[in-house]
Design a protein around this motif. Sequence first.
Motif, PDB file in Angstrom:
ATOM      1  N   HIS A  17       0.833  -1.204   0.000  1.00 50.22           N
ATOM      2  CA  HIS A  17       0.000   0.000   0.000  1.00 50.22           C
ATOM      3  C   HIS A  17       0.873   1.261   0.000  1.00 50.22           C
ATOM      4  CE1 HIS A  17      -3.724   2.208   0.721  1.00 50.22           C
ATOM      5  NE2 HIS A  17      -3.027   2.956   1.556  1.00 50.22           N
ATOM      6  N   ILE A  18       1.907   1.265   0.815  1.00 45.35           N
ATOM      7  CA  ILE A  18       2.819   2.418   0.863  1.00 45.35           C
ATOM      8  C   ILE A  18       3.473   2.626  -0.503  1.00 45.35           C
ATOM      9  CG2 ILE A  18       5.011   3.258   1.822  1.00 45.35           C
ATOM     10  CD1 ILE A  18       4.171   1.907   4.491  1.00 45.35           C
ATOM     11  N   GLU A  19       3.964   1.546  -1.104  1.00 47.21           N
ATOM     12  CA  GLU A  19       4.638   1.662  -2.406  1.00 47.21           C
ATOM     13  C   GLU A  19       3.674   2.139  -3.487  1.00 47.21           C
ATOM     14  OE1 GLU A  19       6.373  -2.212  -2.848  1.00 47.21           O
ATOM     15  OE2 GLU A  19       8.047  -1.716  -1.500  1.00 47.21           O
ATOM     16  N   LYS A  20       2.418   1.670  -3.408  1.00 50.81           N
ATOM     17  CA  LYS A  20       1.412   2.120  -4.384  1.00 50.81           C
ATOM     18  C   LYS A  20       1.196   3.622  -4.249  1.00 50.81           C
ATOM     19  CE  LYS A  20      -3.442   1.637  -5.587  1.00 50.81           C
ATOM     20  NZ  LYS A  20      -4.745   1.228  -5.089  1.00 50.81           N
ATOM     21  N   ARG A  21       1.051   4.080  -3.018  1.00 48.11           N
ATOM     22  CA  ARG A  21       0.838   5.514  -2.784  1.00 48.11           C
ATOM     23  C   ARG A  21       2.063   6.333  -3.204  1.00 48.11           C
ATOM     24  NH1 ARG A  21      -4.169   4.918  -3.024  1.00 48.11           N
ATOM     25  NH2 ARG A  21      -5.372   4.713  -1.118  1.00 48.11           N
ATOM     26  N   LEU A  22       3.261   5.796  -2.994  1.00 52.24           N
ATOM     27  CA  LEU A  22       4.462   6.512  -3.411  1.00 52.24           C
ATOM     28  C   LEU A  22       4.541   6.615  -4.937  1.00 52.24           C
ATOM     29  CD1 LEU A  22       7.131   5.148  -0.894  1.00 52.24           C
ATOM     30  CD2 LEU A  22       6.052   7.413  -0.921  1.00 52.24           C
ATOM     31  N   ARG A  23       4.120   5.546  -5.631  1.00 51.63           N
ATOM     32  CA  ARG A  23       4.117   5.585  -7.098  1.00 51.63           C
ATOM     33  C   ARG A  23       3.118   6.614  -7.617  1.00 51.63           C
ATOM     34  NH1 ARG A  23       4.372   0.070  -6.570  1.00 51.63           N
ATOM     35  NH2 ARG A  23       2.155  -0.161  -6.965  1.00 51.63           N
ATOM     36  N   GLU A  24       1.993   6.746  -6.921  1.00 56.33           N
ATOM     37  CA  GLU A  24       0.964   7.718  -7.326  1.00 56.33           C
ATOM     38  C   GLU A  24       1.446   9.149  -7.162  1.00 56.33           C
ATOM     39  OE1 GLU A  24      -2.342   6.650  -4.847  1.00 56.33           O
ATOM     40  OE2 GLU A  24      -2.894   4.951  -6.120  1.00 56.33           O
TER      41      GLU A  24
END
Length: 182
Positions: A17-24
Amino acid sequence: MGRKSSIDRLEPAVRTHIEKRLRERRLTLDELIEDLHEHFPSADKPSRSAIGRYKVSFDEMAKRLREQQAMASLLVEELGENPNDKAGALMVQSIQTLTTHAALGAQIDDETTIDDVRKLARAAKDVLQASKASREERAAIAREAREALLEEQKAALAAMPIKGGVTEDTKQAIREALGITA
């Protein structure tokens, strides 16, 4: 070597979830922490500074991947392929994998070099060219077979007597339907 990040020790779902948000790249660190509390109320959460450090390393890794993608596209163009067609895209993907491997290998040891990747890219190009030549050869054989069939049909129509209701107009209609000229 530094110690393991507290984010690496999180549950996989939280880390994903953290990595997804960072990619966004839409949320500030404080908004990301609030988002984590909202989505994972009972899970362990990293500190703001841990997320900040992780974001820096994550951004650096994303930058390296973008650079490797650009390098792979340039190598494919240098080899004379179009990086946007299917074969070129496959080559870009292969070269990107090789450059990633080379970059990771360079961090560990100096065994794989960009020159090695360039040589592998040329080998991949040779494989693609051989495949293309094979497809072209099969297409030429199919064309020759089609032409031979048309010649046989043309001869059969010419030899067909005009009886049983087969007129020249009917023969011409058959020729047109089969794609026989003259």
